[in-house]
Design a protein around this motif. Structure first.
Motif, short mmCIF file in Angstrom:
data_model
loop_
_atom_site.label_atom_id
_atom_site.label_comp_id
_atom_site.label_asym_id
_atom_site.label_seq_id
_atom_site.Cartn_x
_atom_site.Cartn_y
_atom_site.Cartn_z
N SER A 88 0.83 -1.21 0.00
CA SER A 88 0.00 0.00 0.00
C SER A 88 0.87 1.26 0.00
CB SER A 88 -0.93 0.00 1.22
OG SER A 88 -1.85 -1.06 1.14
N HIS A 281 -9.75 -1.38 -4.55
CA HIS A 281 -9.07 -1.06 -3.30
C HIS A 281 -8.70 0.42 -3.33
CE1 HIS A 281 -6.25 -1.24 0.04
NE2 HIS A 281 -6.74 -2.43 0.34
N ASP A 283 -6.28 2.06 -2.28
CA ASP A 283 -4.89 2.35 -2.63
C ASP A 283 -4.64 2.27 -4.13
OD1 ASP A 283 -4.18 2.72 0.02
OD2 ASP A 283 -3.68 0.61 0.31
#
Length: 312
Positions: A88, A281, A283
Motif C-alpha cells: 500500500s 481497493h 490504494d
C-alpha cells in the motif's frame, strides 16, 4: 538496517529486495506457483528461487508446499499482513510522486459475475485493449465474489457496496430482471396469465448453498409457491436451460433481451431491480491503468443504459 516484526520475530536484512516480497504476495494470493509466475510474467523456476531466497533470508518457512498448491504457514500469514502494508505504501508513493507521468500500462484484472462479464464485458474488452496497447487485461467471469484485499482482482463488479475494508465503490447501473422461457413453448405462455400460475411450471434457479450474494435469491420475492426443480450456479447455464424449453428462469434483461430464443412472461407483474457496483481497493483507484479501465467500463455501460433498464 533491520526490519523487525515484533509479533512474528521476523528479521529482514537488506539482503533481499521488493521483488522478493512481490513474488511472495503473488504466490500467497494465487496459491499456485505456475499461476503466480504467469501474473508476474516470469518462469516458475525463477519464482521458486525467489521464494527460496526469501525464506533463506528470513530463516523461516513461509509456505507449506503440497500437490494441491501453496498454503501459508503461521509465519507466512504474519508476513503477508506486513507485506500488504508495504505494498500500500509503494502504491501511495506511485500515486503521490508521479501521478501525471504514469502511463496506462501493466496488468489489470477484472472480476465479474458470469452474466455481466461474459455477455457485456467480453465483447467490449478488445476495444479497451485497442485504446491502451501497453495494457494487459485479465477478465475473470465467474459466479462468485472477489476479495480485493487478497488481490483476487484489481477491479470487481459486485451486487452491493462493501461494508468494510479500505474499498472504493462506484455505482455502475441499476438493472432489471424478468422471468423468461423459450419462445417456441407456446403452452407455457398460454397457461401463464398471472403470478399464481407460475408455480405449475418448472423453474431453474441458483443452488442455495452456492449463492454468492443474497441479491441473487430472486424466487421468494416473486412467489413463495415456486419450488425450482432445476438449479445451477451459473447464470449462463440457467439461460441456456430456459432457451432449450426445459424451464422458466429469472434473468437479467440485458442478457435475455438479446437472445431471440427467449420471451418474457408477465412483464408488467414481475419486474425485479438490482444494482451493479464497481469496486476497487482505495490504494489502487488512482493508478492510471485502474482509472482508465474503470472509466471505460462506466462509459460503455452508460452508452447502453436502456439495455439494463428497458422499462425505464
Amino acid at each position: 538496517m533491520v526490519f523487525r516484526d515484533r509479533c512474528a520475530g521476523i528479521h529482514m536484512e537488506d539482503a533481499f529486495d521488493w521483488d522478493l516480497l512481490r513474488s511472495f504476495l503473488a504466490v500467497a494470493r494465487a496459491g499456485k506457483l505456475t499461476a503466480a509466475a504467469r501474473r508476474l510474467k516470469i518462469d516458475h523456476s525463477t519464482l521458486s528461487r525467489r521464494i527460496s531466497a526469501l525464506e533463506a533470508s528470513l530463516d523461516t518457512k513461509l509456505f507449506n508446499r503440497q500437490l494441491s498448491g501453496y498454503t501459508l504457514t503461521l509465519q507466512g500469514e504474519k508476513l503477508l499482513a506486513r507485506t500488504e502494508e508495504m505494498e500500500s505504501s509503494v502504491v501511495g508513493i506511485q500515486n503521490d510522486v508521479a501521478p501525471e507521468n504514469t502511463q496506462v500500462s501493466g496488468v489489470v484484472r477484472i472480476g465479474s459475475p458470469d452474466g455481466f462479464g461474459t455477455s457485456f464485458l467480453a465483447p467490449r474488452i478488445g476495444e479497451l485493449a485497442g485504446l491502451h496497447p501497453n495494457l494487459d487485461i485479465e477478465l475473470v467471469a465467474m459466479p462468485r465474489s472477489f476479495s480485493l484485499s487478497k488481490r483476487e482482482a484489481d477491479i470487481a463488479i459486485g451486487l452491493s457496496q462493501p461494508s468494510y475494508g479500505r474499498l472504493y465503490a462506484r455505482k455502475l447501473t441499476d438493472y432489471e430482471l424478468g422471468i423468461y422461457t423459450a419462445r417456441d413453448i407456446g403452452t407455457i405462455r398460454a397457461d401463464v396469465g398471472k403470478v399464481e400460475d407460475l408455480s405449475r411450471h418448472p423453474f431453474i434457479s441458483y443452488i442455495d448453498d452456492l449463492i454468492f450474494a443474497p441479491e441473487l435469491d430472486y424466487i421468494p420475492s416473486i412467489s413463495k409457491a415456486i419450488a425450482p426443480r432445476l438449479r445451477s450456479s451459473s447464470l449462463i447455464a440457467q439461460l441456456e436451460a430456459a432457451a432449450a424449453g426445459a424451464c422458466i428462469a429469472v434473468l437479467p434483461c440485458f442478457l435475455a433481451h438479446l437472445d431471440s430464443r427467449l420471451i418474457r412472461l408477465l412483464p408488467d407483474d414481475v419486474r425485479l431491480t438490482r444494482t451493479f457496483w464497481m469496486i476497487v481497493h482505495s490504494d489502487m483507484r488512482d493508478l492510471a491503468r485502474i482509472r482508465a479501465t474503470m472509466e471505460f467500463i462506466a462509459e460503455r455501460v452508460h452508452r447502453v443504459r436502456n439495455l439494463f433498464l428497458p422499462s425505464g
